[in-house]
Write a protein that holds these residues in place. Structure first.
Motif, PDB file in Angstrom:
ATOM      1  N   LEU A   1      -5.509   1.892  -6.916  1.00 28.17           N
ATOM      2  CA  LEU A   1      -3.866   1.832  -6.087  1.00 28.17           C
ATOM      3  C   LEU A   1      -3.059   0.322  -5.610  1.00 28.17           C
ATOM      4  CD1 LEU A   1      -0.622   3.230  -6.155  1.00 28.17           C
ATOM      5  CD2 LEU A   1      -1.529   4.058  -3.841  1.00 28.17           C
ATOM      6  N   ILE A   2      -2.169   0.220  -6.347  1.00 30.09           N
ATOM      7  CA  ILE A   2      -1.857  -1.181  -4.969  1.00 30.09           C
ATOM      8  C   ILE A   2      -0.666  -1.125  -5.048  1.00 30.09           C
ATOM      9  CG2 ILE A   2      -1.269  -3.587  -6.240  1.00 30.09           C
ATOM     10  CD1 ILE A   2      -4.014  -3.706  -7.925  1.00 30.09           C
ATOM     11  N   THR A   3      -0.237  -0.827  -3.998  1.00 27.11           N
ATOM     12  CA  THR A   3       0.948  -0.886  -3.437  1.00 27.11           C
ATOM     13  C   THR A   3       1.738  -1.722  -2.100  1.00 27.11           C
ATOM     14  OG1 THR A   3       1.732   0.751  -2.399  1.00 27.11           O
ATOM     15  CG2 THR A   3      -0.312   0.492  -1.536  1.00 27.11           C
ATOM     16  N   GLY A   4       2.785  -2.310  -1.810  1.00 27.28           N
ATOM     17  CA  GLY A   4       3.177  -2.879  -1.161  1.00 27.28           C
ATOM     18  C   GLY A   4       4.482  -2.420  -1.087  1.00 27.28           C
TER      19      GLY A   4
ATOM     20  N   SER B   1      -1.559  -6.590 -10.932  1.00 28.07           N
ATOM     21  CA  SER B   1      -1.671  -5.199 -11.319  1.00 28.07           C
ATOM     22  C   SER B   1      -1.724  -5.352 -13.396  1.00 28.07           C
ATOM     23  CB  SER B   1      -1.015  -4.364 -11.514  1.00 28.07           C
ATOM     24  OG  SER B   1      -0.827  -4.026 -10.084  1.00 28.07           O
ATOM     25  N   GLN B   2      -1.368  -5.560 -13.346  1.00 23.71           N
ATOM     26  CA  GLN B   2      -0.949  -6.644 -14.642  1.00 23.71           C
ATOM     27  C   GLN B   2      -2.201  -7.649 -14.936  1.00 23.71           C
ATOM     28  OE1 GLN B   2       1.833  -9.024 -15.860  1.00 23.71           O
ATOM     29  NE2 GLN B   2       1.717  -8.629 -18.324  1.00 23.71           N
TER      30      GLN B   2
ATOM     31  N   ALA C   1      -7.547  11.323 -13.824  1.00 27.43           N
ATOM     32  CA  ALA C   1      -9.369  11.755 -14.018  1.00 27.43           C
ATOM     33  C   ALA C   1     -10.177  11.584 -15.288  1.00 27.43           C
ATOM     34  CB  ALA C   1      -8.884  13.852 -15.166  1.00 27.43           C
ATOM     35  N   GLU C   2      -9.060  10.837 -16.212  1.00 24.50           N
ATOM     36  CA  GLU C   2      -9.939   9.987 -17.310  1.00 24.50           C
ATOM     37  C   GLU C   2     -10.993   8.331 -16.084  1.00 24.50           C
ATOM     38  OE1 GLU C   2      -7.431   8.697 -19.972  1.00 24.50           O
ATOM     39  OE2 GLU C   2      -6.973  10.777 -21.014  1.00 24.50           O
ATOM     40  N   GLY C   3      -9.403   8.229 -15.562  1.00 23.47           N
ATOM     41  CA  GLY C   3      -9.969   7.006 -14.496  1.00 23.47           C
ATOM     42  C   GLY C   3     -10.322   5.383 -15.119  1.00 23.47           C
ATOM     43  N   GLY C   4     -10.205   4.932 -14.890  1.00 23.97           N
ATOM     44  CA  GLY C   4     -10.489   3.721 -15.287  1.00 23.97           C
ATOM     45  C   GLY C   4      -8.429   2.641 -15.009  1.00 23.97           C
ATOM     46  N   LYS C   5      -8.182   3.368 -14.420  1.00 24.62           N
ATOM     47  CA  LYS C   5      -6.091   3.527 -13.997  1.00 24.62           C
ATOM     48  C   LYS C   5      -6.282   2.014 -13.079  1.00 24.62           C
ATOM     49  CE  LYS C   5      -5.679   6.090 -17.553  1.00 24.62           C
ATOM     50  NZ  LYS C   5      -6.726   5.892 -17.901  1.00 24.62           N
ATOM     51  N   ILE C   6      -4.922   0.991 -13.068  1.00 24.45           N
ATOM     52  CA  ILE C   6      -4.282   0.977 -11.986  1.00 24.45           C
ATOM     53  C   ILE C   6      -3.284   1.545 -11.754  1.00 24.45           C
ATOM     54  CG2 ILE C   6      -3.982  -1.681 -11.486  1.00 24.45           C
ATOM     55  CD1 ILE C   6      -6.277  -2.518 -12.812  1.00 24.45           C
ATOM     56  N   VAL C   7      -3.135   1.885 -10.600  1.00 24.24           N
ATOM     57  CA  VAL C   7      -1.526   2.349 -10.346  1.00 24.24           C
ATOM     58  C   VAL C   7      -1.148   1.293  -9.697  1.00 24.24           C
ATOM     59  CG1 VAL C   7      -0.544   4.239  -9.481  1.00 24.24           C
ATOM     60  CG2 VAL C   7      -2.505   4.779 -11.087  1.00 24.24           C
ATOM     61  N   ASP C   8       0.872   1.432  -9.803  1.00 21.07           N
ATOM     62  CA  ASP C   8       1.262   0.014  -8.956  1.00 21.07           C
ATOM     63  C   ASP C   8       2.394   0.789  -8.807  1.00 21.07           C
ATOM     64  OD1 ASP C   8       3.418  -1.950  -8.435  1.00 21.07           O
ATOM     65  OD2 ASP C   8       3.217  -2.524 -10.481  1.00 21.07           O
ATOM     66  N   TYR C   9       2.629   1.030  -7.239  1.00 21.72           N
ATOM     67  CA  TYR C   9       3.679   1.539  -6.775  1.00 21.72           C
ATOM     68  C   TYR C   9       4.267   1.664  -5.216  1.00 21.72           C
ATOM     69  CZ  TYR C   9       8.067   4.415  -6.615  1.00 21.72           C
ATOM     70  OH  TYR C   9       8.602   4.968  -6.695  1.00 21.72           O
ATOM     71  N   HIS C  10       5.377   1.188  -4.722  1.00 19.99           N
ATOM     72  CA  HIS C  10       5.753   1.396  -3.752  1.00 19.99           C
ATOM     73  C   HIS C  10       5.217   2.225  -2.475  1.00 19.99           C
ATOM     74  CE1 HIS C  10       9.702   2.274  -5.167  1.00 19.99           C
ATOM     75  NE2 HIS C  10       9.733   2.739  -4.188  1.00 19.99           N
ATOM     76  N   GLY C  11       5.491   3.193  -3.075  1.00 17.45           N
ATOM     77  CA  GLY C  11       5.472   3.914  -1.726  1.00 17.45           C
ATOM     78  C   GLY C  11       3.676   4.286  -2.302  1.00 17.45           C
ATOM     79  N   CYS C  12       3.086   5.467  -1.000  1.00 18.06           N
ATOM     80  CA  CYS C  12       1.550   5.965  -1.284  1.00 18.06           C
ATOM     81  C   CYS C  12       1.131   6.949  -1.296  1.00 18.06           C
ATOM     82  CB  CYS C  12       0.756   4.828  -1.300  1.00 18.06           C
ATOM     83  SG  CYS C  12       0.705   4.352   0.488  1.00 18.06           S
TER      84      CYS C  12
ATOM     85  N   VAL D   1      -7.265   1.386  -2.045  1.00 13.62           N
ATOM     86  CA  VAL D   1      -6.183   1.262  -2.452  1.00 13.62           C
ATOM     87  C   VAL D   1      -6.207  -0.784  -1.934  1.00 13.62           C
ATOM     88  CG1 VAL D   1      -4.052   2.116  -0.731  1.00 13.62           C
ATOM     89  CG2 VAL D   1      -6.016   3.309  -1.441  1.00 13.62           C
ATOM     90  N   PHE D   2      -5.073  -1.863  -2.429  1.00 15.86           N
ATOM     91  CA  PHE D   2      -4.530  -2.717  -2.360  1.00 15.86           C
ATOM     92  C   PHE D   2      -3.441  -2.555  -1.694  1.00 15.86           C
ATOM     93  CE2 PHE D   2      -8.756  -3.265  -4.451  1.00 15.86           C
ATOM     94  CZ  PHE D   2      -9.547  -3.440  -4.015  1.00 15.86           C
ATOM     95  N   VAL D   3      -3.083  -2.704  -0.088  1.00 17.70           N
ATOM     96  CA  VAL D   3      -1.874  -2.753   0.107  1.00 17.70           C
ATOM     97  C   VAL D   3      -1.621  -4.544  -0.148  1.00 17.70           C
ATOM     98  CG1 VAL D   3      -0.359  -3.173   2.487  1.00 17.70           C
ATOM     99  CG2 VAL D   3      -1.910  -0.772   1.650  1.00 17.70           C
ATOM    100  N   LEU D   4      -0.628  -4.365  -0.531  1.00 17.72           N
ATOM    101  CA  LEU D   4      -0.265  -6.288  -0.387  1.00 17.72           C
ATOM    102  C   LEU D   4       0.985  -6.617   0.040  1.00 17.72           C
ATOM    103  CD1 LEU D   4      -0.010  -7.072  -4.338  1.00 17.72           C
ATOM    104  CD2 LEU D   4      -1.575  -7.146  -2.995  1.00 17.72           C
ATOM    105  N   THR D   5       0.341  -7.624   1.909  1.00 22.46           N
ATOM    106  CA  THR D   5       1.481  -8.184   2.385  1.00 22.46           C
ATOM    107  C   THR D   5       2.335  -9.289   1.697  1.00 22.46           C
ATOM    108  OG1 THR D   5      -0.007  -9.166   3.697  1.00 22.46           O
ATOM    109  CG2 THR D   5       1.358  -6.772   4.071  1.00 22.46           C
ATOM    110  N   THR D   6       3.828  -9.762   1.906  1.00 24.38           N
ATOM    111  CA  THR D   6       4.165 -10.879   2.292  1.00 24.38           C
ATOM    112  C   THR D   6       4.609 -11.736   3.345  1.00 24.38           C
ATOM    113  OG1 THR D   6       3.836 -10.812   0.000  1.00 24.38           O
ATOM    114  CG2 THR D   6       5.788 -12.083   0.308  1.00 24.38           C
ATOM    115  N   ASN D   7       5.053 -12.790   3.427  1.00 24.36           N
ATOM    116  CA  ASN D   7       5.269 -13.269   4.193  1.00 24.36           C
ATOM    117  C   ASN D   7       6.925 -13.057   4.794  1.00 24.36           C
ATOM    118  OD1 ASN D   7       7.382 -15.328   5.225  1.00 24.36           O
ATOM    119  ND2 ASN D   7       6.300 -16.287   6.984  1.00 24.36           N
TER     120      ASN D   7
END
Length: 175
Positions: free
Chosen positions: A8-11, A21-22, A71-82, A93-99
């Motif tokens: 999961l990539i969120t922020g 993610s891309q 369930a298949e696995g191998g997914k990068i899910v990108d969303y601003h909520g988690c 889970v990776f939470v991106l932060t920005t100045n």
């Protein structure tokens, strides 16, 4: 056996989730799933927020759609909520932060204004998404990464690719 880890990539909007993610998908062979695109393409909405001028996500429909994919696995899910995703969905889970100044400029360039702009900046200032992630998942799998510059982006890509390779080694996955 899963085809690979689920990430999961969120922020806050504008921190670079989709770009990161891309790039990771292209370099790792994992599949990028943009929840915003999934919702738009399948009309997974539960109304429209007039004040923020955006559709309201139907979380149940999104989760139903994601269930088999995860369930298949191998997914990068990108969303601003988690906080609505089940903990079992993700290996990390990776939470991106920005100045905030950089984020303000990015969101203004996207046309954000008024309440939508102010609330997103406040969300970043108050670490809302980071706190959501820490409250929703085992803290051992939550990692906060800076996303201010192209150098940060490249560093984050390299770090995540190394993690994926280690996961595959540890889990006997050759994909």
């Amino acid at each position: 056996m899963k085809a690979g880890p689920n990430i999961l990539i969120t922020g806050t909007p504008g921190v670079g989730k989709s770009t990161l993610s891309q790039q990771i998908a292209e370099r790792s062979g994992l599949e990028w799933v943009s929840v915003s695109d999934l919702a738009r393409d399948n009309l997974f909405y539960d109304g429209f927020d007039e004040e923020r001028q955006c559709p309201i996500l139907d979380e149940d429909k999104v989760l139903d759609e994601l269930e088999d994919m995860i369930a298949e696995g191998g997914k990068i899910v990108d969303y601003h909520g988690c906080d609505f995703f089940p903990e079992r969905f993700f290996d990390i889970v990776f939470v991106l932060t920005t100045n905030n100044t950089i984020l303000y400029d990015r969101l203004a360039a996207r046309g954000y204004q008024g309440t939508k702009l102010t609330e997103n900046i406040e969300c970043e200032i108050m670490n809302v998404i980071r706190d959501e992630a820490m409250d929703s998942y085992n803290n051992d799998i939550v990692h906060v990464l800076p996303s201010n510059s192209p150098e940060d982006m490249e560093s984050n890509i390299e770090r995540i690719i190394l993690w994926i390779e280690a996961w595959k080694r540890d889990n006997g996955s050759s994909s």
